[in-house]
Design a protein around this motif. Structure first.
Motif, PDB file in Angstrom:
ATOM      1  N   GLN A 113       0.805  -1.221   0.000  1.00  0.00           N
ATOM      2  CA  GLN A 113       0.000   0.000   0.000  1.00  0.00           C
ATOM      3  C   GLN A 113       0.841   1.276   0.000  1.00  0.00           C
ATOM      4  O   GLN A 113       0.324   2.358  -0.268  1.00  0.00           O
ATOM      5  CB  GLN A 113      -0.944  -0.003   1.201  1.00  0.00           C
ATOM      6  N   ARG A 114       2.144   1.157   0.289  1.00  0.00           N
ATOM      7  CA  ARG A 114       2.995   2.353   0.270  1.00  0.00           C
ATOM      8  C   ARG A 114       3.395   2.732  -1.154  1.00  0.00           C
ATOM      9  O   ARG A 114       3.844   3.856  -1.393  1.00  0.00           O
ATOM     10  CB  ARG A 114       4.244   2.128   1.119  1.00  0.00           C
ATOM     11  N   GLY A 115       3.282   1.797  -2.096  1.00  0.00           N
ATOM     12  CA  GLY A 115       3.532   2.119  -3.492  1.00  0.00           C
ATOM     13  C   GLY A 115       4.989   2.260  -3.877  1.00  0.00           C
ATOM     14  O   GLY A 115       5.308   2.863  -4.914  1.00  0.00           O
ATOM     15  N   PRO A 119      -1.753   1.371  -5.232  1.00  0.00           N
ATOM     16  CA  PRO A 119      -1.712   2.798  -5.547  1.00  0.00           C
ATOM     17  C   PRO A 119      -0.277   3.322  -5.572  1.00  0.00           C
ATOM     18  O   PRO A 119       0.542   2.970  -4.722  1.00  0.00           O
ATOM     19  CB  PRO A 119      -2.518   3.426  -4.403  1.00  0.00           C
ATOM     20  N   LEU A 120       0.037   4.164  -6.546  1.00  0.00           N
ATOM     21  CA  LEU A 120       1.390   4.671  -6.741  1.00  0.00           C
ATOM     22  C   LEU A 120       1.596   5.894  -5.843  1.00  0.00           C
ATOM     23  O   LEU A 120       1.455   7.036  -6.268  1.00  0.00           O
ATOM     24  CB  LEU A 120       1.585   5.033  -8.215  1.00  0.00           C
ATOM     25  N   ASP A 121       1.920   5.634  -4.568  1.00  0.00           N
ATOM     26  CA  ASP A 121       2.060   6.708  -3.583  1.00  0.00           C
ATOM     27  C   ASP A 121       3.518   7.153  -3.469  1.00  0.00           C
ATOM     28  O   ASP A 121       3.901   8.234  -3.881  1.00  0.00           O
ATOM     29  CB  ASP A 121       1.516   6.227  -2.225  1.00  0.00           C
ATOM     30  N   MET A 122       4.357   6.343  -2.819  1.00  0.00           N
ATOM     31  CA  MET A 122       5.806   6.558  -2.668  1.00  0.00           C
ATOM     32  C   MET A 122       6.188   7.640  -1.667  1.00  0.00           C
ATOM     33  O   MET A 122       7.380   7.923  -1.513  1.00  0.00           O
ATOM     34  CB  MET A 122       6.488   6.866  -4.005  1.00  0.00           C
ATOM     35  N   ARG A 123       5.240   8.238  -0.981  1.00  0.00           N
ATOM     36  CA  ARG A 123       5.617   9.248   0.024  1.00  0.00           C
ATOM     37  C   ARG A 123       6.112   8.556   1.287  1.00  0.00           C
ATOM     38  O   ARG A 123       5.472   7.636   1.796  1.00  0.00           O
ATOM     39  CB  ARG A 123       4.423  10.122   0.371  1.00  0.00           C
ATOM     40  N   MET A 124       7.236   9.005   1.816  1.00  0.00           N
ATOM     41  CA  MET A 124       7.686   8.513   3.113  1.00  0.00           C
ATOM     42  C   MET A 124       6.821   9.077   4.229  1.00  0.00           C
ATOM     43  O   MET A 124       6.525   8.386   5.199  1.00  0.00           O
ATOM     44  CB  MET A 124       9.156   8.867   3.324  1.00  0.00           C
ATOM     45  N   ASP A 125       6.422  10.328   4.098  1.00  0.00           N
ATOM     46  CA  ASP A 125       5.498  10.939   5.049  1.00  0.00           C
ATOM     47  C   ASP A 125       4.130  10.986   4.394  1.00  0.00           C
ATOM     48  O   ASP A 125       3.861  11.842   3.542  1.00  0.00           O
ATOM     49  CB  ASP A 125       5.960  12.344   5.437  1.00  0.00           C
ATOM     50  N   THR A 126       3.265  10.066   4.775  1.00  0.00           N
ATOM     51  CA  THR A 126       1.957   9.953   4.137  1.00  0.00           C
ATOM     52  C   THR A 126       0.968  11.021   4.597  1.00  0.00           C
ATOM     53  O   THR A 126      -0.169  11.035   4.139  1.00  0.00           O
ATOM     54  CB  THR A 126       1.359   8.558   4.413  1.00  0.00           C
ATOM     55  N   GLY A 133       1.636  -1.338 -10.727  1.00  0.00           N
ATOM     56  CA  GLY A 133       1.605  -2.311 -11.809  1.00  0.00           C
ATOM     57  C   GLY A 133       1.524  -1.650 -13.170  1.00  0.00           C
ATOM     58  O   GLY A 133       2.182  -2.087 -14.126  1.00  0.00           O
ATOM     59  N   GLU A 134       0.718  -0.606 -13.285  1.00  0.00           N
ATOM     60  CA  GLU A 134       0.602   0.112 -14.554  1.00  0.00           C
ATOM     61  C   GLU A 134       1.927   0.748 -14.946  1.00  0.00           C
ATOM     62  O   GLU A 134       2.333   0.688 -16.112  1.00  0.00           O
ATOM     63  CB  GLU A 134      -0.484   1.184 -14.435  1.00  0.00           C
ATOM     64  N   LEU A 135       2.613   1.342 -13.970  1.00  0.00           N
ATOM     65  CA  LEU A 135       3.892   1.987 -14.273  1.00  0.00           C
ATOM     66  C   LEU A 135       4.945   0.954 -14.657  1.00  0.00           C
ATOM     67  O   LEU A 135       5.695   1.150 -15.623  1.00  0.00           O
ATOM     68  CB  LEU A 135       4.374   2.801 -13.074  1.00  0.00           C
TER      69      LEU A 135
END
Length: 310
Positions: A113-115, A123-130, A182-184
């Protein structure tokens, strides 16, 4: 039910031995993660010692508060680039050591879920600070081709950056912006024509987006400068990096601060005294890399604060 994600701390013994010179001192762990370095540091400190840990990831901060009850320890929800202001606000103007363990932690990678990872579609999130900032998906939804190319090339050292950027923009203009890992990963796989042995073609692009979204290189510059201002004479700076761009910044910083610098505006004046002394560069042992493949790219650099001129 909450999944317990495991993290193996890289260069644990080497980092702690390099950092702690006085057990009674005040130390900073700039990236708590899941606390491997912090716990080992507390074992080396005396009852009079103190450790302040930082982490921008609210999950890491929650883990620290739930699992590490020690009167000598405090965790702060902040980027380590903000450490000077945070410490001064606590009445601390000098510390005896600063440890920065850079990059992403295993729990961040392993939680779909962190992406951060292309191993699961999420979900393509990737933020360390959500709790703040723009997600990677939001960045891909707005950035133009030139910006995308620059980010993927500079932060990922990806030679097919232009082709990947074109594919991202074309998909977006076709009405289907990239929203998941997955899309990326699938898009990059189609755009990258040759593959490095043993490496997924999406590896460099994911790395680049993560570094950009979290402004990791800017935070590193800020953190290094803050550490230098905070270190007491003979205090140690220990930095573990996993990416050549990070290591270049650390090496350049230590080299720059490890030499006398003349003042070009006053050629006859004494040069500005060096503020750091480089003590060495350490790589993980073959045994550590075999036990933990994520350690293979790690580089640890150590420097010591020189005497502050009177």
């Amino acid at each position: 039910m909450t999944t317990a994600f495991q993290h193996t701390t890289v260069l644990l013994r080497e980092a702690v031995e390099a950092l702690v010179t006085t057990p009674d001192g005040i130390y900073v762990d700039g990236t708590f993660g899941r606390g491997g370095h912090s716990r080992a540091l507390l074992e080396r400190l005396s009852p009079a010692g103190r450790l302040i840990a930082f982490d921008r990831d609210p999950q890491a901060v929650a883990s620290a508060r739930a699992s590490l009850a020690d009167p000598r320890f405090e965790v702060v929800h902040a980027n380590f680039g903000e450490m000077r202001d945070e410490l001064v606000a606590r009445g601390i103007t000098h510390v005896h050591g600063v440890l920065l363990d850079l990059g992403v932690s295993s729990p961040q990678i392993d939680d779909p879920q962190r992406g951060f990872s292309f191993r699961h579609d999420a979900p393509l999130d990737m933020r360390m600070d959500t709790t703040r900032g723009e997600t990677a998906a939001d960045f891909l939804a707005r950035a133009d081709e030139r910006t995308l190319t620059q980010v993927i090339r500079d932060h990922g050292e990806e030679r097919f950056a232009l082709q990947i950027a074109k594919a991202i923009v074309a998909r977006r203009e076709g009405g289907s912006p990239v929203r998941t890992t997955g899309e990326l990963a699938a898009l990059v796989a189609r755009a990258v024509k040759t593959r490095e042995p043993g490496q997924d073609p999406a590896t460099r692009t994911f790395q680049a987006l993560r570094i950009f979204v979290n402004a990791e290189l800017e935070a590193l510059e800020q953190g290094l400068n803050a550490a230098l201002e905070l270190l007491a004479p003979h205090g140690r700076l220990v930095v573990i990096s996993f990416h050549s761009g990070e290591d270049r910044i650390v090496k350049t910083f230590i080299v720059r601060e490890s030499r006398d610098v003349p003042d070009r505006r006053a050629p006859m004046a004494p040069p500005k005294a060096m503020r750091l002394q480089a003590l060495g560069r350490v790589k993980p042992s073959a045994a550590e890399v075999a036990a933990n493949p994520r350690a293979r790219s790690a580089v640890m650099r150590v420097a010591e604060r020189t005497e502050v001129p009177a």
